[in-house]
Write a protein that holds these residues in place. Structure first.
Motif, PDB file in Angstrom:
ATOM      1  N   TYR A  26     -53.531 -46.346 -21.235  1.00  0.00           N
ATOM      2  CA  TYR A  26     -54.613 -46.237 -22.146  1.00  0.00           C
ATOM      3  C   TYR A  26     -54.560 -45.263 -22.505  1.00  0.00           C
ATOM      4  CZ  TYR A  26     -58.149 -48.038 -25.213  1.00  0.00           C
ATOM      5  OH  TYR A  26     -58.670 -48.932 -26.269  1.00  0.00           O
TER       6      TYR A  26
ATOM      7  N   SER B  78     -58.840 -42.124 -26.774  1.00  0.00           N
ATOM      8  CA  SER B  78     -58.781 -43.899 -27.663  1.00  0.00           C
ATOM      9  C   SER B  78     -59.571 -44.396 -27.138  1.00  0.00           C
ATOM     10  CB  SER B  78     -57.274 -44.656 -28.085  1.00  0.00           C
ATOM     11  OG  SER B  78     -56.461 -44.412 -28.834  1.00  0.00           O
ATOM     12  N   LEU B  79     -60.138 -44.378 -25.825  1.00  0.00           N
ATOM     13  CA  LEU B  79     -60.949 -45.129 -24.580  1.00  0.00           C
ATOM     14  C   LEU B  79     -62.328 -44.699 -24.629  1.00  0.00           C
ATOM     15  CD1 LEU B  79     -61.121 -47.077 -22.349  1.00  0.00           C
ATOM     16  CD2 LEU B  79     -61.183 -45.346 -20.740  1.00  0.00           C
TER      17      LEU B  79
ATOM     18  N   CYS C 170     -62.990 -42.640 -27.668  1.00  0.00           N
ATOM     19  CA  CYS C 170     -63.731 -43.324 -28.885  1.00  0.00           C
ATOM     20  C   CYS C 170     -64.770 -44.737 -29.086  1.00  0.00           C
ATOM     21  CB  CYS C 170     -62.921 -43.276 -29.322  1.00  0.00           C
ATOM     22  SG  CYS C 170     -62.858 -41.522 -30.524  1.00  0.00           S
ATOM     23  N   HIS C 171     -63.726 -45.895 -28.571  1.00  0.00           N
ATOM     24  CA  HIS C 171     -64.270 -47.044 -28.066  1.00  0.00           C
ATOM     25  C   HIS C 171     -65.289 -46.952 -27.442  1.00  0.00           C
ATOM     26  CE1 HIS C 171     -59.503 -48.578 -28.685  1.00  0.00           C
ATOM     27  NE2 HIS C 171     -60.378 -47.309 -30.083  1.00  0.00           N
ATOM     28  N   ILE C 172     -65.834 -46.486 -26.317  1.00  0.00           N
ATOM     29  CA  ILE C 172     -66.832 -46.280 -25.436  1.00  0.00           C
ATOM     30  C   ILE C 172     -67.873 -45.983 -26.193  1.00  0.00           C
ATOM     31  CG2 ILE C 172     -67.842 -45.786 -23.273  1.00  0.00           C
ATOM     32  CD1 ILE C 172     -65.050 -45.600 -22.175  1.00  0.00           C
ATOM     33  N   SER C 173     -68.314 -45.045 -26.691  1.00  0.00           N
ATOM     34  CA  SER C 173     -68.830 -44.125 -27.720  1.00  0.00           C
ATOM     35  C   SER C 173     -69.159 -44.915 -28.545  1.00  0.00           C
ATOM     36  CB  SER C 173     -68.334 -43.064 -28.142  1.00  0.00           C
ATOM     37  OG  SER C 173     -67.965 -42.011 -27.020  1.00  0.00           O
ATOM     38  N   MET C 174     -68.261 -46.067 -29.218  1.00  0.00           N
ATOM     39  CA  MET C 174     -68.477 -46.766 -30.304  1.00  0.00           C
ATOM     40  C   MET C 174     -69.667 -47.929 -29.955  1.00  0.00           C
ATOM     41  SD  MET C 174     -65.743 -47.084 -33.168  1.00  0.00           S
ATOM     42  CE  MET C 174     -64.328 -47.513 -31.967  1.00  0.00           C
ATOM     43  N   ILE C 175     -69.050 -48.256 -28.708  1.00  0.00           N
ATOM     44  CA  ILE C 175     -69.823 -49.735 -28.361  1.00  0.00           C
ATOM     45  C   ILE C 175     -71.055 -48.703 -27.590  1.00  0.00           C
ATOM     46  CG2 ILE C 175     -69.746 -51.413 -26.220  1.00  0.00           C
ATOM     47  CD1 ILE C 175     -66.761 -51.004 -26.253  1.00  0.00           C
TER      48      ILE C 175
END
Length: 220
Positions: A69, A73-74, A76-81
């Motif tokens: 991964y 990207s990881l 950004c995805h954690i921040s969005m969640i």
């Protein structure tokens, strides 16, 4: 009739005299690790948090090393969640009888920064003392350990090496606290063998290195 002890008794710690502790320590391992929440986690006193941290680091290692991964990207995805969770929590607090999220609960306190600075300065101080050559034996062992670690690092990726170090940090203190008498006994035997090897090395190699005469400094 004389009673002869078996060979296996040589490998057991003596019960008549207290065993020599590792690194000549006088305090319990929990006190050496700080005696606080970090020590409880490393020694698995709080098994829920210790297991959660171990599982979390294992998931991160699996995502990066096995699934490959991307870190950006990881992140950004954690921040969005997290942003979505905080948004739903904050919005729902006005509609339903919820308590809004407390910012102070997720902020890092100043005492944590001071503790990290003290630990970092202590490590720098020890590094300087070893590098200054005041204790040549410690300097020699440190150089040997770093060289062995650099050789091991050639066969592992940085992430695998960090994860391996974390596993050691998460398991060795607890295992040592449980079997400290046996470990201290084996370490004492190993220390004696290392001293014998160092004496041979000092006699056969170091003492044969030619050294020039020491000149006295002129005093003004």
């Amino acid at each position: 009739m004389p009673i002869y002890s078996s060979d296996s008794d040589d490998h057991r710690p003596s019960t008549s005299a207290p065993p020599k502790r590792l690194f000549a320590r006088q305090r319990p391992i929990h006190t050496i690790l700080g005696g606080g929440k970090v020590a409880d986690i490393l020694l698995w006193r709080d098994k829920t948090i210790s297991a959660a941290i171990l599982v979390g680091f294992t998931i991160i290692w699996f995502l990066f090393e096995v699934v490959e991964y991307n870190f950006v990207s990881l992140l950004c995805h954690i921040s969005m969640i997290l942003m979505l969770i905080l948004f739903i929590w904050s919005t729902g607090a006005g509609l339903v009888d919820w308590a809004p999220p407390d910012l102070r609960a997720i902020m890092i306190s100043d005492s944590t920064y001071r503790w990290l600075c003290r630990k970092f300065n202590s490590i720098l101080s020890k590094f300087y003392d070893i590098s200054s050559g005041k204790d040549f034996r410690t300097f020699f062992l440190a150089i040997t350990f770093l060289w062995v670690l650099s050789v091991i690092g050639n066969y592992f990726s940085s992430l695998n090496l960090l994860y391996l170090g974390f596993l050691c940090l998460a398991t060795f203190p607890a295992m040592y606290e449980k079997y400290q008498d046996e470990v201290d006994y084996l370490a004492s035997k190993g220390n004696q063998d290392m001293k014998k090897m160092y004496k041979k090395f000092d006699t056969k190699v170091l003492n044969k290195i030619p050294r020039g005469p020491v000149k006295e400094r002129k005093r003004f």
